[in-house]
Design a protein around this motif. Structure first.
Motif, PDB file in Angstrom:
ATOM      1  N   ASN B  56      40.537  29.461  32.465  1.00 33.74           N
ATOM      2  CA  ASN B  56      39.449  30.704  31.756  1.00 33.74           C
ATOM      3  C   ASN B  56      39.434  31.676  33.181  1.00 33.74           C
ATOM      4  O   ASN B  56      38.394  32.478  33.123  1.00 33.74           O
ATOM      5  N   GLY B  57      40.164  31.627  34.366  1.00 34.52           N
ATOM      6  CA  GLY B  57      40.080  32.705  35.447  1.00 34.52           C
ATOM      7  C   GLY B  57      39.769  32.352  36.629  1.00 34.52           C
ATOM      8  O   GLY B  57      39.535  30.491  36.403  1.00 34.52           O
ATOM      9  N   VAL B  58      40.261  32.750  37.453  1.00 36.18           N
ATOM     10  CA  VAL B  58      39.997  32.268  39.290  1.00 36.18           C
ATOM     11  C   VAL B  58      38.793  32.387  39.827  1.00 36.18           C
ATOM     12  O   VAL B  58      37.799  33.193  39.793  1.00 36.18           O
ATOM     13  N   LEU B  59      37.943  31.356  40.142  1.00 41.15           N
ATOM     14  CA  LEU B  59      36.814  31.526  40.722  1.00 41.15           C
ATOM     15  C   LEU B  59      36.756  31.698  42.141  1.00 41.15           C
ATOM     16  O   LEU B  59      36.178  32.087  42.987  1.00 41.15           O
ATOM     17  N   GLN B  60      37.581  30.911  42.597  1.00 43.34           N
ATOM     18  CA  GLN B  60      37.932  30.762  44.501  1.00 43.34           C
ATOM     19  C   GLN B  60      39.966  30.913  44.865  1.00 43.34           C
ATOM     20  O   GLN B  60      40.321  29.818  44.332  1.00 43.34           O
ATOM     21  N   TYR B  61      40.087  31.448  45.843  1.00 45.27           N
ATOM     22  CA  TYR B  61      41.861  31.659  46.127  1.00 45.27           C
ATOM     23  C   TYR B  61      41.675  31.706  47.773  1.00 45.27           C
ATOM     24  O   TYR B  61      41.514  33.275  48.431  1.00 45.27           O
ATOM     25  N   LEU B  84      50.454  32.588  44.731  1.00 49.62           N
ATOM     26  CA  LEU B  84      50.397  31.808  43.248  1.00 49.62           C
ATOM     27  C   LEU B  84      51.782  32.707  42.457  1.00 49.62           C
ATOM     28  O   LEU B  84      51.779  33.866  42.699  1.00 49.62           O
ATOM     29  N   LEU B  87      50.638  34.832  37.744  1.00 50.56           N
ATOM     30  CA  LEU B  87      49.503  34.720  37.279  1.00 50.56           C
ATOM     31  C   LEU B  87      49.161  35.734  36.121  1.00 50.56           C
ATOM     32  O   LEU B  87      49.664  36.733  36.406  1.00 50.56           O
ATOM     33  N   ALA B  88      48.804  34.971  34.910  1.00 52.32           N
ATOM     34  CA  ALA B  88      48.676  35.485  33.926  1.00 52.32           C
ATOM     35  C   ALA B  88      47.479  35.427  32.964  1.00 52.32           C
ATOM     36  O   ALA B  88      46.955  34.310  34.035  1.00 52.32           O
ATOM     37  N   ASN B  89      47.002  35.563  32.314  1.00 49.64           N
ATOM     38  CA  ASN B  89      45.617  34.968  31.206  1.00 49.64           C
ATOM     39  C   ASN B  89      46.196  33.590  30.350  1.00 49.64           C
ATOM     40  O   ASN B  89      46.720  33.671  29.649  1.00 49.64           O
TER      41      ASN B  89
END
Lengths: 391, 105
Positions: B56-61, B84, B87-89
């Motif tokens: 559901n999304g990137v929190l930390q990278y 990465l 990176l797609a939805n």
């Protein structure tokens, strides 16, 4: 590949909330790839060029900065070169020429020929309708190889291979058929050289000499006349056999103490030359028939704006003079050339048994070198018998 | 009354949410759970490639740690040299040295 065709950009994201911004990009359905964090905390990412403009909307409310690091792909290449119409035209022409010319045969390579001239092969190919510039398609290599074979009896096999714009023709030549000797004619085996008989084997006829016998060139070694004493009719055969003998080859070379050599006579003249890009534009005319140039240190000036080179030096006259040489040097030279002379006379099929070198220095300073090579070789030579038929 | 209470405890799952109709239907039809587009699917190839679907999304990278938000909690991947690659939805493809994958409740 598609990204390169439609164009993509490498962007750098700086500041706070990079992850949040990435999530917004993902939500908007914009694909990104090769996302990696740099040491300074920024993030690099790649995305399609057409999606880049959408980022401004997505960035709103975030303290994040976006920079384009690099642009890739055809649209950017086109934008760069669109005003250089001649360059684009040249590239298009070059590409077209490459496409057109690579589909044709331009070069021919013939391998494996020693007796058959290359021109024969080339004529054969031309007769089959293959010339420089012929289209590659439609050439049946197997059939062409077969066709080449029919043009010369010396060709045993020919293979054709297309290697880009090169046609490689490999030829295997037929072994020459040895001449058949007439075995019915009466002949003798005679010595073709002076020597000492090492081994004699008469297969047909009668051996005239024994092992250890010294023979001269022309002596009969195996006799084809085998008529018995007192016989009414002469009996002649075709003499055959192997005759090996020791043969000596001797070469002697005398060298005088002085030799004529080109040396400086003492006369000289100043020499100047100007070269532009390596080509001489001016040279001082030289009055001597033979001369030697000597350039002064630092006379060659380089590093000017033009590819100019100035040369300064002296030109010395050379004349033929008697030069006295050292006996050791003379001896080594005499020995070398004497050995070379002797070796050149030894046949390839002969085996060398021993080599003896002798040198002598005379009081006058002249030297003499003699080289003797002893070989073991076949000295038999077939020779027809001259005889008169008696009534 | 006791039977009612038991039913309510059974249906409550992550963070007290009720399972959706979609999940129940998938279970009833014996279909893979990840087809509901909520449950994350993690595919690892060797120790250097990892594919995460349905996040559901990137929190930390950063290069040593990636955290994804997912329906089942926060997915944490530890390691080094993370890139990465895609990176797609709902889909992320990670390259790097992967040491640990865990869920944070």
């Amino acid at each position: 590949m598609w990204n390169s065709i439609f164009g993509y950009v490498i962007i750098r994201l700086d500041g706070m909330g990079i992850e949040r911004f990435l999530n917004r990009i993902l939500k908007a359905g914009i694909p990104v790839w090769n996302v990696y964090r740099l040491e300074c905390g920024s993030v690099n990412a790649e995305m399609r060029a057409k999606d880049f403009l959408k980022l401004r909307e997505l960035k709103r409310g975030l303290s994040c900065r976006i920079h384009i690091v690099k642009r890739h792909g055809l649209p950017f290449l086109y934008a760069k070169f669109r005003f250089r119409k001649l360059l684009i035209f040249g590239a298009a022409v070059s590409f077209t020429l490459v496409v057109v010319f690579q589909a044709r045969i331009w070069l021919f390579r013939v391998e494996g020929i020693s007796q058959v001239p290359e021109a024969v092969i080339m004529r054969a190919i031309a007769s089959e309708g293959v010339r420089a510039g012929a289209a590659r398609t439609g050439i049946e290599t197997a059939a062409l190889g077969q066709a080449i074979r029919t043009y010369d009896r010396r060709i045993a096999w020919a293979g054709v291979k297309l290697d880009g714009i090169i046609m490689r023709i490999k030829v295997v030549e037929a072994e020459p058929i040895p001449l058949q000797q007439d075995k019915s004619a009466p002949v003798n085996v005679v010595a073709k050289k002076d020597g000492i008989i090492e081994r004699i084997t008469a297969l047909s006829g009668k051996a005239n000499v024994k092992q250890g016998a010294a023979v001269r060139a022309g002596d009969v070694l195996i006799n084809g006349d085998i008529t018995r004493e007192g016989a009414l009719e002469r009996l002649m055969v075709h003499a055959e056999g192997d005759v090996s003998a020791q043969v000596w080859y001797r070469a002697v070379l005398n060298l005088p103490p002085t030799q004529k050599q080109l040396a400086r006579s003492g006369k000289y003249q100043p020499f100047r030359a100007i070269l532009i890009a390596g080509c001489p534009v001016y040279k001082t005319p030289v009055a001597y028939a033979s001369h030697e140039l000597e350039f002064q240190n630092g006379a060659i000036v380089r590093g000017l704006v033009l590819p100019l080179c100035l040369i300064k030096g002296s030109c010395y006259e050379l004349t033929l003079q008697d030069i006295e040489r050292e006996p050791d040097e003379l001896l080594a030279e005499a020995l070398f050339y004497a050995e070379l002379d002797a070796i050149e006379r030894v046949p390839k099929e002969a085996s060398v048994l021993k080599k003896v070198s002798e040198t002598e220095i005379f009081e006058t300073g002249a030297v003499s070198a003699a080289v003797t090579i002893c070989t073991l070789e076949d000295i038999g030579l077939t020779k027809a018998i001259d005889y008169i038929i008696e009534d | 009354m006791a039977a009612k209470k038991h039913k309510a405890t059974k249906l409550r799952t992550y963070k007290g949410r009720k399972p959706k109709l979609k999940s129940m239907l998938l279970e009833a039809m014996d279909l893979p759970v990840e087809t509901d587009a909520l449950t994350p699917k993690i595919t690892m190839v060797g120790k250097s490639k990892l594919l995460i679907e349905n996040h559901n999304g990137v929190l930390q990278y950063n290069s040593n740690l990636v955290r994804f938000l997912s329906h089942d909690g926060t997915l944490e991947i530890k390691g080094s040299c993370f890139i990465l690659k895609q990176l797609a939805n709902g889909r992320a493809y990670i390259n790097g040295v992967i040491e640990c994958i865990s869920y944070l409740e």
